[in-house]
Design a protein around this motif. Structure first.
Motif, PDB file in Angstrom:
ATOM      1  N   HIS A 154      28.281  23.144   9.132  1.00  0.00           N
ATOM      2  CA  HIS A 154      26.995  23.117   9.828  1.00  0.00           C
ATOM      3  C   HIS A 154      26.547  21.679  10.072  1.00  0.00           C
ATOM      4  CE1 HIS A 154      26.922  27.379   9.241  1.00  0.00           C
ATOM      5  NE2 HIS A 154      26.911  27.266   7.911  1.00  0.00           N
ATOM      6  N   ASP A 201      25.199  26.191  12.337  1.00  0.00           N
ATOM      7  CA  ASP A 201      23.736  26.132  12.262  1.00  0.00           C
ATOM      8  C   ASP A 201      23.247  24.693  12.185  1.00  0.00           C
ATOM      9  OD1 ASP A 201      23.132  28.845  12.353  1.00  0.00           O
ATOM     10  OD2 ASP A 201      23.618  29.086  10.215  1.00  0.00           O
ATOM     11  N   PHE A 247      16.462  27.436  12.722  1.00  0.00           N
ATOM     12  CA  PHE A 247      16.891  26.314  11.873  1.00  0.00           C
ATOM     13  C   PHE A 247      16.714  26.656  10.394  1.00  0.00           C
ATOM     14  CE2 PHE A 247      15.148  24.696  15.853  1.00  0.00           C
ATOM     15  CZ  PHE A 247      16.187  23.912  16.338  1.00  0.00           C
ATOM     16  N   PRO A 248      17.778  26.979   9.670  1.00  0.00           N
ATOM     17  CA  PRO A 248      17.614  27.283   8.251  1.00  0.00           C
ATOM     18  C   PRO A 248      17.112  26.056   7.474  1.00  0.00           C
ATOM     19  CG  PRO A 248      19.935  27.381   8.914  1.00  0.00           C
ATOM     20  CD  PRO A 248      19.157  27.097  10.134  1.00  0.00           C
ATOM     21  N   GLU A 298      16.723  24.030   3.884  1.00  0.00           N
ATOM     22  CA  GLU A 298      17.248  23.904   2.529  1.00  0.00           C
ATOM     23  C   GLU A 298      16.454  22.843   1.783  1.00  0.00           C
ATOM     24  OE1 GLU A 298      18.996  25.731   0.845  1.00  0.00           O
ATOM     25  OE2 GLU A 298      20.336  26.861   2.153  1.00  0.00           O
ATOM     26  N   ILE A 351      16.450  19.835   6.182  1.00  0.00           N
ATOM     27  CA  ILE A 351      16.426  19.686   4.717  1.00  0.00           C
ATOM     28  C   ILE A 351      15.133  18.994   4.286  1.00  0.00           C
ATOM     29  CG2 ILE A 351      18.955  19.657   4.535  1.00  0.00           C
ATOM     30  CD1 ILE A 351      18.743  16.668   3.866  1.00  0.00           C
ATOM     31  N   ARG A 401      15.228  34.518   6.323  1.00  0.00           N
ATOM     32  CA  ARG A 401      15.571  33.529   5.295  1.00  0.00           C
ATOM     33  C   ARG A 401      14.425  33.298   4.323  1.00  0.00           C
ATOM     34  NH1 ARG A 401      19.784  29.941   5.109  1.00  0.00           N
ATOM     35  NH2 ARG A 401      18.402  28.351   4.262  1.00  0.00           N
ATOM     36  N   ILE A 420      26.564  21.448   3.170  1.00  0.00           N
ATOM     37  CA  ILE A 420      26.309  21.829   4.564  1.00  0.00           C
ATOM     38  C   ILE A 420      27.460  21.349   5.453  1.00  0.00           C
ATOM     39  CG2 ILE A 420      24.783  21.442   6.556  1.00  0.00           C
ATOM     40  CD1 ILE A 420      22.430  21.350   4.606  1.00  0.00           C
ATOM     41  N   GLU A 441      12.499  28.727  10.886  1.00  0.00           N
ATOM     42  CA  GLU A 441      13.684  29.292  10.242  1.00  0.00           C
ATOM     43  C   GLU A 441      14.399  30.347  11.085  1.00  0.00           C
ATOM     44  OE1 GLU A 441      14.955  29.151   5.926  1.00  0.00           O
ATOM     45  OE2 GLU A 441      12.922  29.994   5.827  1.00  0.00           O
ATOM     46  N   ILE A 462      22.923  18.878  10.270  1.00  0.00           N
ATOM     47  CA  ILE A 462      21.546  18.674   9.791  1.00  0.00           C
ATOM     48  C   ILE A 462      20.757  18.030  10.926  1.00  0.00           C
ATOM     49  CG2 ILE A 462      20.067  17.540   8.089  1.00  0.00           C
ATOM     50  CD1 ILE A 462      22.478  17.611   6.171  1.00  0.00           C
ATOM     51  N   TYR A 522      20.521  22.604  10.331  1.00  0.00           N
ATOM     52  CA  TYR A 522      19.649  22.720   9.156  1.00  0.00           C
ATOM     53  C   TYR A 522      18.482  21.745   9.179  1.00  0.00           C
ATOM     54  CZ  TYR A 522      22.482  25.979   6.431  1.00  0.00           C
ATOM     55  OH  TYR A 522      23.121  27.093   5.972  1.00  0.00           O
ATOM     56  N   ARG A 529      20.356  28.206  -4.109  1.00  0.00           N
ATOM     57  CA  ARG A 529      21.013  28.283  -2.818  1.00  0.00           C
ATOM     58  C   ARG A 529      22.187  29.283  -2.876  1.00  0.00           C
ATOM     59  NH1 ARG A 529      20.851  23.170  -2.101  1.00  0.00           N
ATOM     60  NH2 ARG A 529      22.987  22.645  -2.629  1.00  0.00           N
TER      61      ARG A 529
END
Lengths: 499, 162
Positions: B53, B3, B30-31, B33, B7, A279, B48, B27, B55, B5, A264
């Motif tokens: 940010h 943002d 919405f990033p 992880e 996960i 990304r 986060i 993505e 979730i 996220y 990360r």
């Protein structure tokens, strides 16, 4: 049966001739003779007394005496191999030695005074004289003899009937027992198969998880590869160096998964340097070693080169997915192989197999229960035993799953397996870090239906360890449970080492 | 702007690879992880949060080394920061008891069985994220391209602002 038993009321009906008709009434006969004795020298000379226990006639000997009992009781005894069976009791008015006296055949049953006995003892000569001197009494005597013989005959017939009845009863009893045994066997088999189903349920649940993961990876990877490959083939010609595609493909194939935190961090750095990249591209780049990433940098930044950058990343991804297919397939194959070998139902004959293999397969199959359990194995030397592989695997499963239950799926499991050349045995120990087995139930845990799991629990009927012990004994082995020196329970199993 | 996220918590690297790939379409906004365990997930959530940010969605395997997926979800439900996060269990095996616990205590929103169908997975994620943004976000217009357009427009009308 004691021959010395004093006659009792219950035994009276056994007295031979008790049912004689009144005209040959024995008591009349006896009192007539008794009255006559004081007046007769002959009868006086014939009168004899016997002490309790004295033998009057001995089985198999030749006899020339006929006794008439006047007082007391005489037991008739038939010698078996090592003991006597009393078959009748004779009282006043009865004859002793009648058959052997008349026929000259050896004595059939021993006669023994059961109480003090007094009676008349004839030989052939005195009997003749008596018949002549007392024709009146002789007539009664003959009647009594006849009635005695008739009685014996009746008794024989009744005995036959009784034997037939008894045989029939025995036959019924035997059939009943057979039925009961069959039912017991059925119940036992039902219990065992219920237990097996419980184990199977546990295993299936675990396998579902074990197989679904690689299956998911496999299915999805194949799909992405089929999307990527045609596009890659089309675009590859635009690259200055087509060897690059191969390079990135191979790098992807060899990829090792990095720690997500490091990953990360790296992704953030890349994002700062190349904010224009997506990304998913950055994520892939973050996985690459600096030397590998270096080869990409010349393609970043110009929109003309964007498709080529995508191509190389796709090549890398394709390598990753192909490797995933390889790993997943191998894992499924291994699981299926283990399962097959685990559940191998041997034929009628045992086979020589290494105990270590069975244990390793078991650990693999129930792997989902062991995720939080640190498993240590100490198994350096080969441990061949002559066994039914499938049955022994059931043993390892039972013990290890019990250990998992005891530890609540968290802790340490140490399995060791080594041959002991001196005693020609394989010694297997399985230790857990659970609460251990309290002393007072150490003996009981191998009994069927003993369980510490509450009713309606999720696993088994509590006959798992009973089956385990059964299987071990069938293999001429031993099983015991001890306290682990530090903590938990320690199961020790020994099996004969195969040469 | 902060943002939202997604996960993914999953102990099998190969499975994680394909999940991300399936969700790549999200993505754009919405990033995504990743975490390999509940412990890694806790670190991730902390990070986060520190970065300011949110979730929106947690996809979680159940059987993993260390804490189970459901334990993590219950924890997230208790934490105000992740209470509103939509929670989806993606698992090859979770017993009835575990599932009941997840529904009751973790307010589990969805359950996806492995191996999953990618279209269904995308659909579920789309619906859950739609629910999340409608509940939590004021500015909804930017989500219409990616999420459930009808529901978002409906929400915009009812809320009375754009």
């Amino acid at each position: 049966m004691s021959e010395r038993k004093k006659p009792s009321k219950e035994q009276r009906p056994n007295v031979i001739g008790a049912s004689a008709r009144p005209m040959y009434d024995k008591s009349t006969f006896v009192s007539t003779i008794k009255d006559e004795i004081p007046n007769s020298l002959l009868l006086k000379s014939l009168k004899k007394d016997y002490k309790e226990g004295e033998v009057m006639l001995r089985e198999k000997e030749i006899n020339d005496k006929l006794y008439i009992i006047l007082e007391g009781y005489v037991a008739q005894v038939k010698q078996d191999e090592d003991s006597g069976t009393q078959i009748g009791l004779h009282g006043p008015g009865d004859f002793i030695g009648l058959l052997s006296f008349q026929t000259g055949e050896p004595v059939f049953t021993t006669a023994k005074a059961s109480t003090h006995v007094s009676g008349l003892c004839f030989d052939h000569h005195s009997f003749e004289v008596f018949m002549n001197e007392y024709p009146q009494i002789s007539k009664i005597l003959q009647g009594l003899i006849f009635s005695n013989l008739a009685d014996r005959y009746r008794k024989v017939v009744m005995l036959h009937v009784e034997v037939a009845n008894l045989s029939r009863q025995l036959e019924e009893e035997r059939n009943h027992l057979k039925q009961t045994i069959k039912e017991l066997e059925r119940t036992r088999n039902a219990l065992i198969s219920q237990e097996k189903m419980a184990t199977l349920g546990e295993l299936t649940a675990g396998l579902a998880h074990e197989i679904n993961n690689p299956a998911s990876a496999l299915l999805r990877s194949v799909e992405y590869l089929s999307e990527n490959l045609p596009a890659m083939a089309e675009n590859a010609s635009a690259l200055p160096d087509t060897g690059l595609v191969r390079f990135f493909f191979e790098t992807g194939f060899k990829r090792e998964f990095a720690d997500t935190t490091v990953q990360r961090q790296r992704m953030k750095e890349l994002n700062a340097s190349y904010p224009e990249l997506s990304r998913s591209m950055l994520r892939t780049m973050a996985e690459m070693e600096p030397g590998v990433f270096e080869k990409l940098t010349s393609f970043i930044g110009s929109s003309k080169n964007q498709p080529l950058l995508q191509l190389l990343i796709d090549a890398y991804q394709s390598g990753v997915f192909l490797n995933s297919i390889k790993l997943s397939t191998a894992r499924i194959e291994y699981l299926v192989k283990s399962l097959k070998s685990y559940s191998r139902q041997g034929g009628k004959d045992p086979e020589v197999s290494d105990v270590r293999q069975g244990i390793m397969e078991t650990l693999q199959i129930i792997g989902n229960r062991l995720k939080d359990i640190k498993v240590e194995t100490e198994m350096e030397e080969a441990c061949p035993v002559n066994c039914f592989v499938g049955e022994l695997n059931q043993v390892w499963t039972n013990i290890i799953i019990n250990a998992c239950d005891a530890m609540d799926d968290k802790g340490k499991l140490v399995v060791s397996c080594k041959p002991d050349k001196e005693s020609s045995r394989v010694i297997i120990t399985i230790a857990d870090t659970g609460p251990g087995v309290p002393d007072k139930i150490k003996q009981k845990i191998f009994d069927s239906s003993f369980t510490t799991k509450t009713a309606g629990g999720d696993f088994g009927l509590g006959i798992g360890l009973a089956i385990t012990k059964n299987v071990i004994e069938k293999h001429h082995g031993t099983i015991e449970v001890k306290d682990h020196p530090q903590t938990g329970a320690l199961f020790i199993i020994t099996l004969p080492l195969a040469s | 702007m902060s943002d939202i996220y997604i996960i993914c918590v999953e102990d099998e690297p190969q499975v994680l690879d394909v999940i991300i790939r399936d969700l790549a379409v999200f993505e754009e906004i919405f990033p995504i992880e990743l975490a390999h365990s509940a412990d890694e997930a806790r670190e991730l959530i902390k990070e986060i949060k520190q970065e300011g940010h949110k979730i929106g969605l947690a996809l979680c395997d159940h059987i993993m080394p260390g804490d189970k997926g459901i334990d993590l979800m219950i924890e997230m439900q208790k934490d105000p920061f992740t209470e509103k996060t939509r929670k989806v269990l993606v698992t090859g095996q979770a017993g009835l008891e575990d599932t009941i616990e997840a529904v009751n205590n973790a307010k589990l929103n969805r359950y996806i069985a492995k191996p999953w169908n990618p279209r269904e997975l995308v659909e579920v994620v789309k619906e859950e994220l739609t629910q999340y943004v409608i509940q939590e976000e004021k500015e909804l217009l930017r989500f219409t391209s990616l999420l459930d357009q009808e529901k978002i427009q409906e929400a915009i009308r009812t809320k009375g602002y754009v």
